[in-house]
Enzyme design. Structure first.
Site, short mmCIF file in Angstrom:
data_model
loop_
_atom_site.label_atom_id
_atom_site.label_comp_id
_atom_site.label_asym_id
_atom_site.label_seq_id
_atom_site.Cartn_x
_atom_site.Cartn_y
_atom_site.Cartn_z
NE ARG A 1 -3.65 -2.20 2.68
CZ ARG A 1 -3.40 -3.38 3.23
NH1 ARG A 1 -2.20 -3.60 3.76
NH2 ARG A 1 -4.32 -4.31 3.27
CE LYS B 1 -8.31 -0.54 4.59
NZ LYS B 1 -8.84 -0.35 3.22
CG HIS C 1 -4.61 0.90 -4.32
ND1 HIS C 1 -4.18 0.67 -3.04
CD2 HIS C 1 -5.59 0.01 -4.56
CE1 HIS C 1 -4.88 -0.33 -2.52
NE2 HIS C 1 -5.73 -0.75 -3.41
NE ARG D 1 -3.07 -3.96 -1.02
CZ ARG D 1 -2.55 -4.81 -0.16
NH1 ARG D 1 -1.24 -5.00 -0.14
NH2 ARG D 1 -3.31 -5.48 0.69
CG HIS E 1 -5.77 -8.70 0.65
ND1 HIS E 1 -5.09 -8.63 -0.55
CD2 HIS E 1 -6.37 -7.51 0.80
CE1 HIS E 1 -5.29 -7.44 -1.09
NE2 HIS E 1 -6.05 -6.74 -0.29
CE1 TYR F 1 -5.96 -3.92 -3.35
CE2 TYR F 1 -7.88 -4.77 -2.22
CZ TYR F 1 -6.86 -3.86 -2.31
OH TYR F 1 -6.74 -2.89 -1.36
#
Length: 332
Positions: free
Chosen positions: A175, A202, A280, A283, A306, A315
């Protein structure tokens, strides 16, 4: 966020006569305990910033319309989100405003109007009418990425930095805030490549030990490990052997001591890869490219960190109708 939503000091039970150890009573721990509770309630730094902006927008709207923001009643909140919807705001934006308003009420120990049944029906109606599909950062192909990478002038200091940043960002599925927060001391090289300590993320707000493995590439021009080493060599020449990994430049390619901000990081991605991409996209492209090359969800999640396979599917950017299409497997 304004002071009116700051949490009050928590009441920690105290037994004045009871001693903890030789010198401290339970009362002595009250201040620290209150701080820990407050930290847990507030959440991640990025979330705090987003909520603060949304809360300020709501309080200003309430002032303009002669309404109370704290506590806010259901008619006030309903009028506010309707105004957002009529102004063309996306459903995700409206939902984030509601979350910030709810958080403000929770921190103030007040009932939140977002729990009202009729308000939830209003939000359901807005979602149905406007749709909930979020705009996602586009992914690039590996061929496109390599062409863009090879066009960077690595003889320039900023070119050397940007190559390392793009390659590490893609290979590590970072990220943008994770990438910007890497320090030189977080890097550990060995014969297999590079391991990066990930102190916070995150999905890891408690600072539990997490690592990302970066591997050597046969092609030196697109090898993330060698690119990072090249950048570290330049930093060492300028006496920078600790502190932030990615730094900004003064005019004239003069290296500064300032950590590269997430905003500047995003600008670099758009400069090098194109205005249609964001930080982003690094990623998102990792997930898409890895899936197209046969990686299973557990392998992808080992790098992206994740927690659920649902997020991996979200994603994965398989926008090309010919990509990952079962029609190729019919045997015709």
């Amino acid at each position: 966020m304004k002071s009116e939503v700051q949490p009050e000091q928590q009441n920690v039970p105290a037994v004045a006569a009871q001693q903890v150890g030789a010198t401290r009573s339970i009362n002595d721990y009250a201040e620290s305990a209150a701080r820990y509770v407050t930290t847990g309630q507030r959440g991640a730094a990025n979330t705090q910033r987003a909520y603060a902006g949304d809360w300020q927008r709501f309080t200003l709207w309430c002032q303009e319309h002669g309404r109370h923001s704290l506590p806010a009643d259901v008619p006030t909140l309903a009028a506010f989100v309707t105004a957002l919807a009529d102004a063309g705001k996306k459903v995700a934006t409206i939902q984030r405003h509601c979350a910030s308003i709810s958080k403000a009420h929770q921190l103030a120990r007040l009932p939140t109007p977002t729990d009202d049944r009729q308000f939830k029906e209003l939000m359901e109606g807005i979602s149905r009418e406007k749709g909930v599909r979020q705009k996602q950062a586009p992914a690039f192909t590996l061929a496109y990425f390599k062409r863009a990478l090879h066009s960077i002038d690595a003889a320039r200091p900023d070119g050397l930095r940007d190559r390392a940043l793009l390659l590490l960002g893609l290979a590590g599925a970072f990220r943008r805030d994770e990438l910007a927060s890497i320090d030189i001391g977080h890097l550990h090289f060995d014969e297999d490549g590079l391991v990066v300590d990930l102190l916070h993320s995150k999905t890891n707000q408690k600072g539990e030990a997490e690592e990302k493995a970066i591997f050597f590439s046969p092609d030196r021009r697109s090898c993330p490990v060698r690119a990072v080493k090249d950048w570290l060599h330049l930093l060492e020449q300028h006496g920078r052997t600790e502190g932030p990994l990615f730094l900004s430049f003064h005019k004239g390619q003069r290296l500064s001591r300032r950590r590269l901000s997430t905003f500047s990081l995003n600008e670099i991605v758009q400069l090098r890869l194109g205005a249609q991409y964001t930080a982003h996209s690094l990623r998102a492209s990792f997930v898409t490219i890895a899936k197209l090359n046969g990686a299973d969800d557990s392998e992808v999640m080992n790098q992206t960190k994740h927690k659920t396979t649902d997020m991996i599917r979200r994603y994965t950017r398989l926008d090309n109708i010919r990509q990952h299409n079962a029609a190729q497997k019919l045997g015709l």
